[in-house]
Motif scaffolding. Structure first.
Motif, PDB file in Angstrom:
ATOM      1  N   THR A 106      -5.402   3.782   0.935  1.00 27.58           N
ATOM      2  CA  THR A 106      -4.196   4.607   1.106  1.00 27.58           C
ATOM      3  C   THR A 106      -4.533   6.025   1.562  1.00 27.58           C
ATOM      4  OG1 THR A 106      -4.192   5.390  -1.204  1.00 27.58           O
ATOM      5  CG2 THR A 106      -2.980   3.343  -0.717  1.00 27.58           C
TER       6      THR A 106
ATOM      7  N   LEU B 140       0.494   4.285  -2.708  1.00 29.83           N
ATOM      8  CA  LEU B 140       0.304   5.698  -2.395  1.00 29.83           C
ATOM      9  C   LEU B 140       1.330   6.555  -3.127  1.00 29.83           C
ATOM     10  CD1 LEU B 140      -1.000   7.992  -0.805  1.00 29.83           C
ATOM     11  CD2 LEU B 140       0.588   7.486   1.073  1.00 29.83           C
TER      12      LEU B 140
ATOM     13  N   LEU C  59       0.818  -1.213   0.000  1.00 31.40           N
ATOM     14  CA  LEU C  59       0.000   0.000   0.000  1.00 31.40           C
ATOM     15  C   LEU C  59       0.856   1.268   0.000  1.00 31.40           C
ATOM     16  CD1 LEU C  59      -2.856  -0.954   2.495  1.00 31.40           C
ATOM     17  CD2 LEU C  59      -3.011  -0.742   0.007  1.00 31.40           C
TER      18      LEU C  59
ATOM     19  N   LEU D  99       2.318   6.670   4.357  1.00 34.03           N
ATOM     20  CA  LEU D  99       1.227   5.870   4.893  1.00 34.03           C
ATOM     21  C   LEU D  99       1.698   5.301   6.226  1.00 34.03           C
ATOM     22  CD1 LEU D  99      -1.611   4.866   4.077  1.00 34.03           C
ATOM     23  CD2 LEU D  99      -0.516   2.805   3.183  1.00 34.03           C
TER      24      LEU D  99
END
Length: 281
Positions: A278, A22, A18, A244
């Motif tokens: 995200t 992002l 993830l 993130l």
């Protein structure tokens, strides 16, 4: 409109997660807003950890997310000779030296958890006879960029090293300060180039004008600006995007339990779900 060329440059040491997604969303959006192009680069210098199946997975995940790129994929492992030429040019100018300190030796002198590669180590070449003896015995070493030699060569220019950062309020000039990193590693006996050298070489070669990267690489950008000055490479415009983070406030990554996109796809998630997960807007 001013030319805008950026890049996305993952390392195929695992599946995209993830955090990668992002970053990719930011890169492609910046290019779209500027009417520019995104190049795809695979930073596969570490041949012990990079795998063909991860490369295939990265390409498939980007396509699945609807993110396409311009031109052929550049694989750094196919260009070791170019990085070797850079190292030789720096060596001939007396800007790099062989450091025989091991990571364990460096780490032993640091606070627990400190990164030996970012500890600000400084040193100097060994006496020729001592160095020759260690090489003959097969000792491992790292090629380090001498910060003191770099400062001497750049002279007054060293104090003016800077880059342009794009912020929500507009562009601003940021002074580059590579001193906290000390003599950074540019290659090792068994690794033809470090991230710093290969990244900056490729940005210059590929005509990258803008770099979008995570906040975790902000301070390291000063090292890259120093290399760019020494090699007379152009300095891209930089933008740093938020990371993130998990519930503990720490960066989410493969090592910190971030689930790979391949696994999320197997769970039935869609590209829209990934964007939502995200927090990208």
């Amino acid at each position: 409109m001013e030319q805008f060329i950026t890049r996305f440059a993952p390392s195929p040491t695992g599946h995209l997660h993830l955090g990668h997604a992002l970053s990719a969303f930011h890169v492609w959006r910046d290019a779209a807003r500027a009417g520019g192009a995104v190049l795809l680069r695979l930073e596969d210098i570490d041949q012990t950890r990079c795998r063909p199946q991860y490369e295939a997975s990265i390409l498939a995940d980007l396509k699945w997310l609807g993110l396409d790129w311009s031109g052929p994929v550049r694989r750094q492992s196919q260009h070791f000779d170019e990085y070797a030429a850079d190292l030789e040019a720096l060596r001939q100018r007396g800007l790099i030296y062989r450091c025989f300190k091991t990571r364990r030796e460096i780490a032993a002198a640091l606070p627990a958890g400190a990164d030996p590669d970012e500890a600000g180590l400084t040193g100097k070449p060994l006496a020729p006879a001592v160095e020759a003896s260690r090489l003959a015995r097969g000792h491992a070493f790292a090629w380090r960029l001498s910060l003191s030699a770099a400062r001497a060569e750049l002279g007054a220019r060293y104090g003016t090293l800077a880059y342009t950062e794009l912020t929500p309020a507009g562009p601003r000039q940021v002074r580059a300060d590579p001193k906290p990193f000390g003599d950074v590693v540019l290659a090792r006996k068994d690794t033809p180039a470090s991230y710093h050298l290969a990244c900056c070489h490729d940005d210059a070669l590929q005509g990258v004008t803008h770099v979008t990267r995570g906040e975790d690489i902000r301070t390291m950008t000063s090292v890259h600006v120093l290399l760019q000055a020494l090699m007379d490479w152009p300095v891209p415009v930089y933008r740093f995007h938020p990371l993130l983070v998990g519930p503990d406030g720490k960066k989410l990554s493969k090592r910190a339990g971030d689930k790979g996109l391949l696994a999320w796809r197997a769970d039935g998630k869609t590209p829209a779900d990934i964007r939502a997960m995200t927090g990208f807007e």
